[in-house]
Design an enzyme around this catalytic site. Structure first.
Site, short mmCIF file in Angstrom:
data_model
loop_
_atom_site.label_atom_id
_atom_site.label_comp_id
_atom_site.label_asym_id
_atom_site.label_seq_id
_atom_site.Cartn_x
_atom_site.Cartn_y
_atom_site.Cartn_z
N ASP A 426 0.79 -1.18 0.06
CA ASP A 426 0.02 0.03 0.06
C ASP A 426 0.77 1.26 -0.06
OD1 ASP A 426 -2.44 1.15 0.16
OD2 ASP A 426 -2.68 1.06 2.18
N GLU A 429 2.32 4.98 -4.24
CA GLU A 429 2.41 5.77 -5.39
C GLU A 429 3.84 6.68 -5.93
OE1 GLU A 429 -1.29 4.48 -4.02
OE2 GLU A 429 0.16 5.77 -2.82
N ASP A 502 -9.14 3.60 -2.47
CA ASP A 502 -10.01 4.01 -1.05
C ASP A 502 -11.35 4.74 -1.86
OD1 ASP A 502 -8.18 3.12 0.49
OD2 ASP A 502 -7.04 5.05 0.69
#
Length: 817
Positions: A426, A429, A502
């Site tokens: 997670d 990015e 999300d």
């Protein structure tokens, strides 16, 4: 060349025009910004399958990759960068027959299928098929603009667009309509919490799109990792453009003519998803966060007590000691190995989260080792890249360094020894609190092709999960790893599955998630899903149940929610929702053999797993705008319910005959119809002639040994082929042909039906028999022959299915009136 001297123009518009220099850079602002175009073609030179065209200054390389794939690459001053791509691991020449032809006006590079035309006067490049149809053509010559602040170039390509009869699909996880016509979008991996419809960019950068015009499809794969932009007729309905803030203008033209062909050929470049462990196709339950240990055990008990199948439970960041990766909070989890073993004994796999941010703490072994070996990213002046995420002040490994990837992969050893079965990457990015992400001046090793974060940003998450996957594959010996990534770039499917990020508990996000998964699937990322129920916000029982129903037909099926929301397990809403959720999760497990076979068709042949209607009937223009129905594989059509309180919905069935999954009603396709949608049902249709494998319902994959495999066979008057794949389900033996691929062919007339089976592979299943359930026979059978031997024991059940048993090795079944 053009000179642009309008400092008041919006930066986004300047970018499209090819004329941005950082407007906050006073030096750049004083200089006129020059956009340069290719000029007249002066000469061409051939080197094997490569053709080099030049205007005397700039050069264009045209490479024949295959009969159907041609790569185009621009060098503004004829200096090409060294060949390297994270997306395309090895550019293999797959064709030996091609030619170069010169006419008074153009050069034509041809394969058996495709022609690449280079216009001599203005360097416009176009493509045509062998029937003379122009499928793609430049509206302007390729152009570029020097980047004064960073060096290199902004690079641009603008192509003709049919304002009325051309549609566009793909580009990954964009939260907008399936058809991208009229959209302007950007690729820059972004942590987009509770993203809204049409918000862009999101978590992944997949610079691949499909054009469909006059029933002919082609693809463009713009293999550039810098921030990139796409305009599908938004600024000018007659033009589509793609451009990037750096790197090379390098794209692959991928010919169809069918959309399916384009996707398969894209996978021939970027790879397919490895076969997942079979348990990964089960139902997964996640939350931020399940802790302490007693809570995890209570969730496990809830599934087994409620008889709701589940294969995986997740531990979010609170299992760690101060959010330090590769550690455990011993207050919450005093004996993780014992807990994981007990969960395993109940049929649950344990999946843990791992983020890239490593806490700055000299008493923390992971940080200390990474610091000593200089594995963390640094900025241009050699300061470490530091930012705040969950652990506090952190440094970040440079996953573009192969030595760092090897080190990172080895860090999972303890987790593997404890029994962890999967890893969820997670925040990659990469996300940084406050700043959003890394500054542009962060340096990356980039596998020896060094560059700044402008170049590495979009591949950072992909290389992180690559390191995770490759490390787990070594540590788990012959077992298949299960990995998830939030961020990625083209080719990420070789290493991980994804979810859409999300999302929000709303009906709008239910619709968006459906479209996003279809889009990801045809963009080369097949193993995808959503946070069922929505990550943020509070779904009611109806929304959660409808989301479970859609989730059954998502390749990755996981419920997940934020810590500030009410818990949402399948039983959280009471009756009737608990029973309905159980019914549909059980359906997931019944259809597991079919789903697994669809994964094999992807892995081996490059087929997308989810297929929008336009992929089935691309010659019907209205299908370009149908976006809520799709097929899982090519046999099961799914029509999810996307509105609250509805009792019916309109569905469109493609041409041919279909069967209603629940009632077995036979329906002629090629038209819309209205079907009932009570809460305990969702419209599902099966293509006539299909052979659908089913498994007995289990509480988890492998709970019991399969004694007999079930097949539902749907009568048709024309020949239909179906595939079924099976193997050990958890090892890589399939790479050595230890598997079975079975092809079933069915056909029928008013007096008989025939089913044939052929088998490839070396795997030997333990069961001996099939139970065949024949649906839709237009006659009452009087005789069944299996390899010319009559079957005596046959029955007709309450659903009017004609049932009998056959040996698993049969070659032909004949059913007579």
């Amino acid at each position: 060349m053009d000179q642009i001297q309008d400092p008041d123009a919006p930066e986004e518009d300047l970018l499209e025009e090819g004329v941005v220099q950082h407007l906050n850079n006073p030096v750049a602002a004083l200089k006129p910004i020059v956009k340069k175009y290719l000029g007249t073609v002066k000469s061409v030179q051939q080197e094997g399958n490569k053709f080099y065209f030049t205007d005397g200054d700039a050069s264009v390389e045209v490479i024949i990759v295959s009969d159907d794939i041609i790569r185009v690459r621009l060098a503004p001053h004829s200096v090409f960068l060294e060949e390297f791509s994270y997306a395309v691991t090895g550019l293999e020449q797959k064709v030996s027959v091609f030619s170069l032809k010169e006419t008074p006006t153009e050069y034509i590079v041809s394969t058996n299928t495709v022609n690449c035309h280079v216009n001599k006067a203005d360097f416009l490049i176009s493509f045509s098929d062998n029937e003379g149809h122009i499928t793609s053509s430049d509206a302007k010559p390729m152009h570029w603009e020097e980047n004064v602040a960073f060096g290199g170039y902004y690079v641009f390509s603008t192509k003709e667009c049919d304002a009325h009869h051309e549609s566009f699909f793909g580009l990954g996880d964009k939260a907008t309509e399936l058809n991208l016509k009229g959209k302007r979008l950007q690729n820059w991996n972004t942590d987009a919490y509770s993203f809204a419809k049409d918000q862009d960019p999101l978590y992944r950068s997949i610079p691949f799109y499909i054009s469909l015009r006059a029933g002919i499809a082609h693809g463009i794969f713009f293999d550039n990792t810098f921030k990139s932009h796409f305009d599908f007729g938004a600024e000018d309905a007659t033009k589509t453009s793609f451009w990037a803030d750096g790197g090379e203008l390098q794209y692959y033209y991928i010919h169809g003519p069918h959309m399916m062909d384009v996707v398969k050929r894209y996978h021939s470049l970027t790879g397919t998803h490895p076969m997942p462990p079979l348990w990964a196709l089960g139902y997964h339950q996640c939350r931020w966060s399940y802790y302490p240990e007693s809570k995890v055990k209570a969730i496990a008990k809830g599934f087994r007590d409620n008889k709701i199948p589940c294969d995986a439970l997740y531990l979010d960041i609170d299992y760690m000691d101060g959010y330090r990766c590769f550690t455990w909070n011993r207050k919450y989890f005093p004996d993780p190995k014992k807990m994981i073993r007990e969960l395993t004994d109940q049929g649950f796999k344990t999946v843990v989260i791992i983020d890239p941010g490593i806490r700055v703490d000299d008493n923390y072994g992971v940080f200390k080792e990474g610091k000593e070996k200089k594995y963390f990213c640094r900025r241009s002046d050699d300061y470490f890249m530091e930012g705040h995420v969950w652990p506090g002040r952190c440094q970040f490994p440079d996953f573009t360094n192969p030595e760092v990837r090897t080190w990172w992969g080895g860090l999972f050893d303890e987790l593997v020894q404890l029994g962890v079965a999967g890893v969820w990457n997670d925040m990659n990015e990469p996300a940084v609190f406050g700043a959003g992400t890394f500054p542009d001046d962060v340096r990356h090793q980039y596998d020896g092709h060094r560059g700044s974060h402008r170049k590495a940003h979009n591949v950072y998450g992909m290389q992180m999960v690559r390191a995770t996957y490759e490390g787990l594959r070594k540590l788990m010996k012959n077992k298949r790893p299960f990995t998830i990534t939030r961020a990625g770039y083209s080719g990420l499917q070789r290493y991980a599955c994804v979810w859409t990020g999300d999302n929000v508990a709303s009906w709008e996000h239910l619709k968006l998630g459906n479209i996003q998964c279809q889009r990801l699937s045809i963009s080369g990322v097949p193993f995808c899903g959503t946070d069922i129920g929505g990550f943020s916000g509070e779904p009611d029982g109806e929304l959660f149940t409808r989301w479970i129903q859609l989730g059954v037909f998502s390749p990755f099926m996981r419920a997940h929610s934020a810590g500030d929301t009410r818990e949402r397990e399948p039983w959280s809403y009471g009756e009737p929702y608990t029973s309905i959720n159980r019914k549909f999760i059980e359906l997931r497990y019944r259809l597991m053999p079919y789903f697994y076979s669809a994964f094999w068709e992807h892995n081996r042949y490059g087929f997308p797993i989810l297929r929008p209607l336009v992929m089935h009937e691309q010659d019907i223009e209205v299908n370009e705008y149908r976006q809520d129905e799709f097929t899982f594989g090519d046999k099961i059509l799914v029509c999810p319910v996307m509105e609250p309180g509805v009792k019916t919905r309109t569905v469109y069935l493609p041409k041919g005959n279909w069967y209603h999954y629940w009632t077995h009603e036979k329906i002629k396709g090629g038209a819309e119809l209205i079907v009932e949608t009570p809460l305990d049902s969702m419209p599902i249709f099966v293509k006539a002639g299909s052979v659908i494998p089913e498994s007995p319902v289990m509480q988890y994959v492998g709970e019991t040994q399969i004694e007999e495999l079930l097949f539902q066979v749907y009568y048709a008057t024309y020949e239909v082929n179906s595939f079924f794949f099976e193997d050990y389900g958890e090892t890589f033996a399939y790479e050595q042909d230890i598997y079975l691929e079975k092809k079933f062919s069915t056909t029928g007339d008013k007096n008989s039906m025939t089913i044939t089976q052929s088998v490839e592979g070396l795997y030997t299943p333990r069961y001996e028999n099939y139970e065949m359930k024949i649906i839709g026979l237009p006659f009452k059978p009087s005789k069944v022959l299996v390899d010319n031997k009559q079957i005596i024991e046959t029955t007709i059940d309450e659903l009017e299915r004609y049932r009998f048993k056959a040996n698993k090795n049969f070659r032909m079944i004949q059913i007579f009136k």
